[in-house]
Design a protein around this motif. Structure first.
Motif, PDB file in Angstrom:
ATOM      1  N   GLU A  52       0.964  -1.217  -0.224  1.00  8.06           N
ATOM      2  CA  GLU A  52       0.200   0.004  -0.042  1.00  8.06           C
ATOM      3  C   GLU A  52       0.968   1.130   0.136  1.00  8.06           C
ATOM      4  O   GLU A  52       0.752   1.824  -1.405  1.00  8.06           O
ATOM      5  CB  GLU A  52      -1.008  -0.338   1.256  1.00  8.06           C
ATOM      6  N   LEU A  53       1.830   1.053   0.679  1.00  5.74           N
ATOM      7  CA  LEU A  53       3.012   2.339   0.793  1.00  5.74           C
ATOM      8  C   LEU A  53       3.445   2.930  -0.475  1.00  5.74           C
ATOM      9  O   LEU A  53       3.478   3.681  -0.805  1.00  5.74           O
ATOM     10  CB  LEU A  53       3.841   2.638   1.598  1.00  5.74           C
ATOM     11  N   VAL A  54       3.835   1.738  -0.890  1.00  8.56           N
ATOM     12  CA  VAL A  54       4.894   1.792  -2.823  1.00  8.56           C
ATOM     13  C   VAL A  54       4.230   2.203  -3.650  1.00  8.56           C
ATOM     14  O   VAL A  54       3.963   2.963  -3.945  1.00  8.56           O
ATOM     15  CB  VAL A  54       5.260   0.362  -2.070  1.00  8.56           C
ATOM     16  N   ASP A  55       2.464   1.636  -3.268  1.00  7.09           N
ATOM     17  CA  ASP A  55       1.177   2.104  -4.469  1.00  7.09           C
ATOM     18  C   ASP A  55       1.161   3.612  -4.253  1.00  7.09           C
ATOM     19  O   ASP A  55       1.349   4.364  -5.068  1.00  7.09           O
ATOM     20  CB  ASP A  55       0.548   1.580  -4.258  1.00  7.09           C
ATOM     21  N   ARG A  56       0.801   3.885  -2.934  1.00  7.64           N
ATOM     22  CA  ARG A  56       0.898   5.409  -2.775  1.00  7.64           C
ATOM     23  C   ARG A  56       2.640   5.976  -3.294  1.00  7.64           C
ATOM     24  O   ARG A  56       1.804   8.078  -3.915  1.00  7.64           O
ATOM     25  CB  ARG A  56       0.568   5.600  -1.405  1.00  7.64           C
ATOM     26  N   ALA A  65       4.718   2.952 -10.699  1.00  9.73           N
ATOM     27  CA  ALA A  65       6.218   1.552 -10.462  1.00  9.73           C
ATOM     28  C   ALA A  65       5.786   0.507  -9.886  1.00  9.73           C
ATOM     29  O   ALA A  65       4.745  -0.206  -9.458  1.00  9.73           O
ATOM     30  CB  ALA A  65       6.825   2.029  -9.274  1.00  9.73           C
ATOM     31  N   ALA A  66       6.047  -0.672 -11.344  1.00  9.05           N
ATOM     32  CA  ALA A  66       5.820  -1.965 -10.562  1.00  9.05           C
ATOM     33  C   ALA A  66       5.583  -2.267  -9.331  1.00  9.05           C
ATOM     34  O   ALA A  66       6.661  -1.694  -8.403  1.00  9.05           O
ATOM     35  CB  ALA A  66       6.829  -2.791 -11.655  1.00  9.05           C
ATOM     36  N   PRO A  67       5.232  -3.386  -8.849  1.00  9.34           N
ATOM     37  CA  PRO A  67       5.807  -3.902  -7.647  1.00  9.34           C
ATOM     38  C   PRO A  67       7.070  -4.133  -6.722  1.00  9.34           C
ATOM     39  O   PRO A  67       7.405  -5.088  -8.092  1.00  9.34           O
ATOM     40  CB  PRO A  67       4.516  -5.183  -7.039  1.00  9.34           C
TER      41      PRO A  67
END
Length: 75
Positions: free
Chosen positions: A55-59, A64-66
């Protein structure tokens, strides 16, 4: 399963049982939020539930790719 030794002064437990209990305890704690790991009273790491991390990465990086750990893990 814990059992008493012949002398009755100590319990014995398999290391696999200790690992399982530690894993379960950590999962339960991570469900409540981040865990700060300390060494000698100073924060050295923060553990997050993988879903919360994503969730933090997506925000922060919506396009960006996972990001995942490249090492495979045993389950």
């Amino acid at each position: 399963t814990m059992r008493r030794t012949r002398a009755g002064s100590a319990d014995t437990v398999a290391i696999s049982r200790i690992r399982l209990q530690a894993t379960d305890a950590l999962k339960q704690r991570l469900a409540q939020g981040p865990v700060i790991v300390q060494r000698q009273g100073k924060a050295v790491a923060v553990l997050l539930d993988p879903a919360r991390w994503q969730e933090l990465v997506d925000r922060l990086e919506p396009d960006a790719a996972p990001r995942t750990n490249s090492r495979s893990r045993k389950r």
